[in-house]
Motif scaffolding. Structure first.
Motif, PDB file in Angstrom:
ATOM      1  N   UNK A 105      -2.324  10.970 -10.227  1.00  0.00           N
ATOM      2  CA  UNK A 105      -1.790  11.920  -9.279  1.00  0.00           C
ATOM      3  C   UNK A 105      -0.650  11.293  -8.480  1.00  0.00           C
ATOM      4  N   UNK A 106      -0.877  10.030  -8.096  1.00  0.00           N
ATOM      5  CA  UNK A 106       0.128   9.353  -7.299  1.00  0.00           C
ATOM      6  C   UNK A 106       1.365   9.047  -8.116  1.00  0.00           C
ATOM      7  N   UNK A 107       1.139   8.524  -9.294  1.00  0.00           N
ATOM      8  CA  UNK A 107       2.268   8.167 -10.147  1.00  0.00           C
ATOM      9  C   UNK A 107       2.238   9.041 -11.375  1.00  0.00           C
ATOM     10  N   UNK A 108       2.802  10.231 -11.263  1.00  0.00           N
ATOM     11  CA  UNK A 108       2.751  11.147 -12.390  1.00  0.00           C
ATOM     12  C   UNK A 108       3.717  10.691 -13.461  1.00  0.00           C
ATOM     13  N   UNK A 109       3.536   9.437 -13.875  1.00  0.00           N
ATOM     14  CA  UNK A 109       4.462   8.830 -14.818  1.00  0.00           C
ATOM     15  C   UNK A 109       4.480   9.600 -16.113  1.00  0.00           C
ATOM     16  N   UNK A 110       3.287   9.672 -16.678  1.00  0.00           N
ATOM     17  CA  UNK A 110       3.239  10.354 -17.958  1.00  0.00           C
ATOM     18  C   UNK A 110       2.464  11.647 -17.803  1.00  0.00           C
ATOM     19  N   UNK A 111       3.027  12.685 -18.279  1.00  0.00           N
ATOM     20  CA  UNK A 111       2.336  13.959 -18.278  1.00  0.00           C
ATOM     21  C   UNK A 111       1.327  13.974 -19.401  1.00  0.00           C
ATOM     22  N   UNK A 112       0.478  14.944 -19.377  1.00  0.00           N
ATOM     23  CA  UNK A 112      -0.354  15.176 -20.536  1.00  0.00           C
ATOM     24  C   UNK A 112       0.573  15.485 -21.693  1.00  0.00           C
ATOM     25  N   UNK A 113       0.216  14.955 -22.849  1.00  0.00           N
ATOM     26  CA  UNK A 113       1.077  15.147 -24.019  1.00  0.00           C
ATOM     27  C   UNK A 113       1.364  16.636 -24.210  1.00  0.00           C
ATOM     28  N   UNK A 114       0.324  17.417 -24.333  1.00  0.00           N
ATOM     29  CA  UNK A 114       0.505  18.854 -24.414  1.00  0.00           C
ATOM     30  C   UNK A 114      -0.381  19.467 -23.363  1.00  0.00           C
ATOM     31  N   UNK A 115       0.198  19.563 -22.192  1.00  0.00           N
ATOM     32  CA  UNK A 115      -0.524  19.947 -20.996  1.00  0.00           C
ATOM     33  C   UNK A 115      -1.801  20.724 -21.224  1.00  0.00           C
ATOM     34  N   UNK A 116      -1.678  21.941 -21.618  1.00  0.00           N
ATOM     35  CA  UNK A 116      -2.837  22.815 -21.716  1.00  0.00           C
ATOM     36  C   UNK A 116      -3.878  22.293 -22.689  1.00  0.00           C
ATOM     37  N   UNK A 117      -3.421  21.915 -23.854  1.00  0.00           N
ATOM     38  CA  UNK A 117      -4.349  21.496 -24.895  1.00  0.00           C
ATOM     39  C   UNK A 117      -5.268  20.388 -24.426  1.00  0.00           C
ATOM     40  N   UNK A 140       7.596   6.129  11.013  1.00  0.00           N
ATOM     41  CA  UNK A 140       8.227   5.282  12.031  1.00  0.00           C
ATOM     42  C   UNK A 140       8.395   6.073  13.321  1.00  0.00           C
ATOM     43  N   UNK A 141       8.155   5.424  14.414  1.00  0.00           N
ATOM     44  CA  UNK A 141       8.258   6.090  15.698  1.00  0.00           C
ATOM     45  C   UNK A 141       8.663   5.034  16.707  1.00  0.00           C
ATOM     46  N   UNK A 142       9.924   5.082  17.074  1.00  0.00           N
ATOM     47  CA  UNK A 142      10.399   4.033  17.960  1.00  0.00           C
ATOM     48  C   UNK A 142      10.272   2.677  17.292  1.00  0.00           C
ATOM     49  N   UNK A 143       9.752   1.739  18.014  1.00  0.00           N
ATOM     50  CA  UNK A 143       9.619   0.433  17.394  1.00  0.00           C
ATOM     51  C   UNK A 143       8.251   0.243  16.754  1.00  0.00           C
ATOM     52  N   UNK A 144       7.497   1.304  16.712  1.00  0.00           N
ATOM     53  CA  UNK A 144       6.213   1.245  16.017  1.00  0.00           C
ATOM     54  C   UNK A 144       6.352   1.871  14.639  1.00  0.00           C
ATOM     55  N   UNK A 145       5.462   1.463  13.759  1.00  0.00           N
ATOM     56  CA  UNK A 145       5.390   2.153  12.473  1.00  0.00           C
ATOM     57  C   UNK A 145       3.956   2.576  12.276  1.00  0.00           C
ATOM     58  N   UNK A 146       3.751   3.843  12.284  1.00  0.00           N
ATOM     59  CA  UNK A 146       2.404   4.376  12.117  1.00  0.00           C
ATOM     60  C   UNK A 146       2.091   4.550  10.635  1.00  0.00           C
ATOM     61  N   UNK A 147       0.883   4.167  10.297  1.00  0.00           N
ATOM     62  CA  UNK A 147       0.453   4.278   8.898  1.00  0.00           C
ATOM     63  C   UNK A 147      -0.777   5.162   8.831  1.00  0.00           C
ATOM     64  N   UNK A 148      -0.837   5.981   7.797  1.00  0.00           N
ATOM     65  CA  UNK A 148      -2.054   6.752   7.567  1.00  0.00           C
ATOM     66  C   UNK A 148      -2.262   6.922   6.072  1.00  0.00           C
ATOM     67  N   UNK A 149      -3.469   7.287   5.710  1.00  0.00           N
ATOM     68  CA  UNK A 149      -3.758   7.502   4.298  1.00  0.00           C
ATOM     69  C   UNK A 149      -2.872   8.618   3.771  1.00  0.00           C
ATOM     70  N   UNK A 150      -2.440   8.470   2.553  1.00  0.00           N
ATOM     71  CA  UNK A 150      -1.430   9.380   2.020  1.00  0.00           C
ATOM     72  C   UNK A 150      -1.971  10.783   1.801  1.00  0.00           C
ATOM     73  N   UNK A 151      -3.236  10.905   1.506  1.00  0.00           N
ATOM     74  CA  UNK A 151      -3.769  12.230   1.198  1.00  0.00           C
ATOM     75  C   UNK A 151      -5.281  12.196   1.290  1.00  0.00           C
ATOM     76  N   UNK A 210       0.834  -1.205   0.000  1.00  0.00           N
ATOM     77  CA  UNK A 210       0.000   0.000   0.000  1.00  0.00           C
ATOM     78  C   UNK A 210       0.869   1.255   0.000  1.00  0.00           C
ATOM     79  N   UNK A 211       1.934   1.214   0.776  1.00  0.00           N
ATOM     80  CA  UNK A 211       2.824   2.369   0.825  1.00  0.00           C
ATOM     81  C   UNK A 211       3.542   2.537  -0.507  1.00  0.00           C
ATOM     82  N   UNK A 212       3.998   1.425  -1.029  1.00  0.00           N
ATOM     83  CA  UNK A 212       4.674   1.442  -2.335  1.00  0.00           C
ATOM     84  C   UNK A 212       3.756   2.023  -3.407  1.00  0.00           C
ATOM     85  N   UNK A 213       2.492   1.670  -3.308  1.00  0.00           N
ATOM     86  CA  UNK A 213       1.517   2.144  -4.289  1.00  0.00           C
ATOM     87  C   UNK A 213       1.081   3.575  -4.055  1.00  0.00           C
TER      88      UNK A 213
END
Lengths: 238, 238
Positions: B95-107, A68-79, A58-61
Motif C-alpha cells: 500500500x505504501x509503495x505501490x511499486x508493482x501493480x497486480x499483473x492483471x488487477x481483477x484476475x 514542520x511547524x516553526x522550528x519543530x517538526x511534528x511526526x505522526x503515524x502515516x495512516x 521512517x518517513x522515507x519508508x
DNA sequence: AGGATGCTTCGCCGTGGCCCGAAGCGTCCG
DNA sequence: CGGACGCTTCGGGCCACGGCGAAGCATCCT
C-alpha cells in the motif's frame, strides 16, 4: 534484472520496525498524537542526532508523516493502516511470549486508545450499540449516521460536522485483545477526543514506560458512565 | 531493572521478519503447507547452513513450528495469527509503495489462498453468502453450522466432521485487498482443500518467485462456478 | 543584532548479524 | 555395513547499521 539480495517489501517494512529505538518511537506514536523530533528522541533514549536519522528513515519508508511547524517538526503515524499493522505485530508479540500478563486483567482491557480511537471493551461495546440500533452503518470509506444517530451522538458532545471533514478511513481496525471490530476513522477519533475533553473519559499515565505498546489506558468516569447510559442506552455495568 | 537497550517485544518480532532471507521463507510458508529446511533454504537463496540458523531463530521466536519426520524437518507457520500479522505487514508494504501493480488487477484479486483458506473476492463473497443465509454463524473460537448449512456445504464436498476435529481458530483474518473478513479457521481450510481436490478450484503456479507474498493464485473452474451456483446460490458473475 | 533552541548533516568508531565452508550427527537405503 | 542425504554446529570474515560528538542551518526570542 533486480538484485536478488534486495530485501523484498515485507522485509523492508519489518526492518523499519525492527530497531529498538524506532520501535519505541512508533509505540509512542500509537497514541495518535503528533510528537516532535525531540520528544521522540527522549522516548527512544537516543540523542537528537540519532533520532533524526531514524525519523528520516521512517518517513522515507512511508510509516511517518512529518509536519514542520516553526522550528519543530511534528511526526505522526502515516495512516491508520500503519497503526493497525503495528498493533497486529504487537499483539502477536504478546501472544507468543505471554511474559507479562495485563497488570489487572480486566481493568486494562476495559478501555483504551488504539491509534486514536476507542478500543478495548468500551470500543467494542460502543461499536455494537451504535450499529445495532441502526444509528450508524458502515459505508465504504466511513460511516453513515442516521437522523436518530446524529441526535444521540451530538447530545453526548460529539461534533459530527468536524468528524466528517476529517479524512475518512474504513479501517475496521481489528482489536487483538477483543478480536472484534471497533469504531475507527475520523468519527472514532472525534468521539474519543470529545469524551476525553468533557471528562467522560480520563487518560491514565503510562504505567511502565516500555509497556507492550504505549497504549493509552483510559478510565470511564462516573459522569461518563451516566452519560453513556442516558444518552446511548449503553450500560457497561453488565 | 531491565536492560534499557533490550529490544521490546515489538522490535524483536519485527527483527525476525526483517531479514530478507527469513522474509522469503515466511512468504513461502504463507501458502499454509509445511516445507522442509532444504526447500526453504532454496527459496531463500542461501545455503543449508545459513537457513538452519534462520529457521532456528524463527522457531525460537515462536513464528514457526517444527515437525521432524525422518531425516526431514518440516516447518510451518505457528498459527493463523502469525499469518495474519505477516499478511497485514505485507499489505502495508504494497500500500505504501505501490511499486508493482497486480499483473492483471481483477484476475489476481478474484481468488487466492491466504494462509490456507480462501481469500480474495471469492473468499469474501463466500463468507457473506454463508453467514447471510444463516448457514454459518460465528461463535467464539469457530463457526456454527445450521442444519441447512451442513447439508448445503456437504453437498459441495466439504467434510464438516473433519473440519470440526481440526483446531479451531477464530481468526477473522482481515484481507487487505478486500478489507472484509473471509472464512478462516479449520472450516476455511477444509473448504479450500475440498474444492481444490474436486477440481472446482485450480492453483496457478506462482508467477514471480519473489512476488509480494507467495500467495497462491487460484482460478475458479467452470465446474466450480456451476457448483457454487447450484449448491450455494452463489453467482460470481455479478 | 546576538544568543538560545530545535533539528540535520557529517565523520568516525564499534559491534552485531549474515554468510559461507568444513566438520559432526542422525536417518534412510542398498 | 558403507555410503548418500538432510540438517546442525562451529569458526572466521565481512559489511551494514546504530551510536555519538561536532559543526552547520533554520527559527524564535529579546
Amino acid at each position: 534484472m533486480t538484485d536478488p539480495t534486495a530485501p523484498g517489501p515485507l522485509a523492508a517494512i519489518a526492518a523499519l520496525i525492527a530497531d529498538p529505538a524506532r520501535a519505541r518511537m512508533l509505540a509512542a506514536l500509537m497514541g495518535g498524537e503528533a510528537l516532535t523530533a525531540g520528544e521522540l528522541a527522549r522516548v527512544a533514549g537516543v540523542t537528537a542526532a540519532t533520532a533524526s536519522g531514524h525519523l528520516a528513515r521512517l518517513a522515507e519508508g512511508g510509516l511517518l508523516l512529518v509536519h514542520p511547524q516553526g522550528r519543530h517538526r511534528y511526526h505522526r503515524l502515516a495512516s491508520e493502516e500503519v497503526a493497525a499493522a503495528i498493533e497486529t505485530l504487537g499483539g502477536l508479540a504478546t501472544r507468543i511470549a505471554p511474559v507479562r500478563q495485563w497488570k489487572h486483567g480486566e481493568d486494562a482491557r476495559r478501555a483504551r486508545l488504539c491509534w486514536n480511537h476507542l478500543a478495548g471493551r468500551l470500543g467494542v461495546a460502543l461499536h455494537l450499540r451504535l450499529t445495532g440500533e441502526g444509528w450508524l452503518t458502515p459505508v465504504p470509506g466511513g460511516w453513515d449516521a442516521s437522523r436518530d444517530g446524529r441526535v444521540r451522538l451530538e447530545a453526548t458532545g460529539v461534533d459530527l460536522a468536524r468528524a466528517e471533514t476529517a479524512p475518512r478511513f474504513a479501517c475496521d481496525c481489528m482489536d487483538w485483545s477483543e478480536r472484534r471490530p471497533h469504531l475507527a476513522g475520523g468519527l472514532g477519533r472525534e468521539i474519543a477526543s470529545a469524551w476525553i475533553a468533557s471528562g467522560w473519559l480520563r487518560r491514565l499515565p503510562a504505567q511502565a514506560e516500555d509497556d507492550i505498546l504505549a497504549r493509552r489506558r483510559l478510565v470511564l468516569t462516573p459522569e461518563g458512565a451516566r452519560g453513556l447510559k442516558d444518552g446511548l442506552g449503553l450500560d457497561l455495568a453488565a
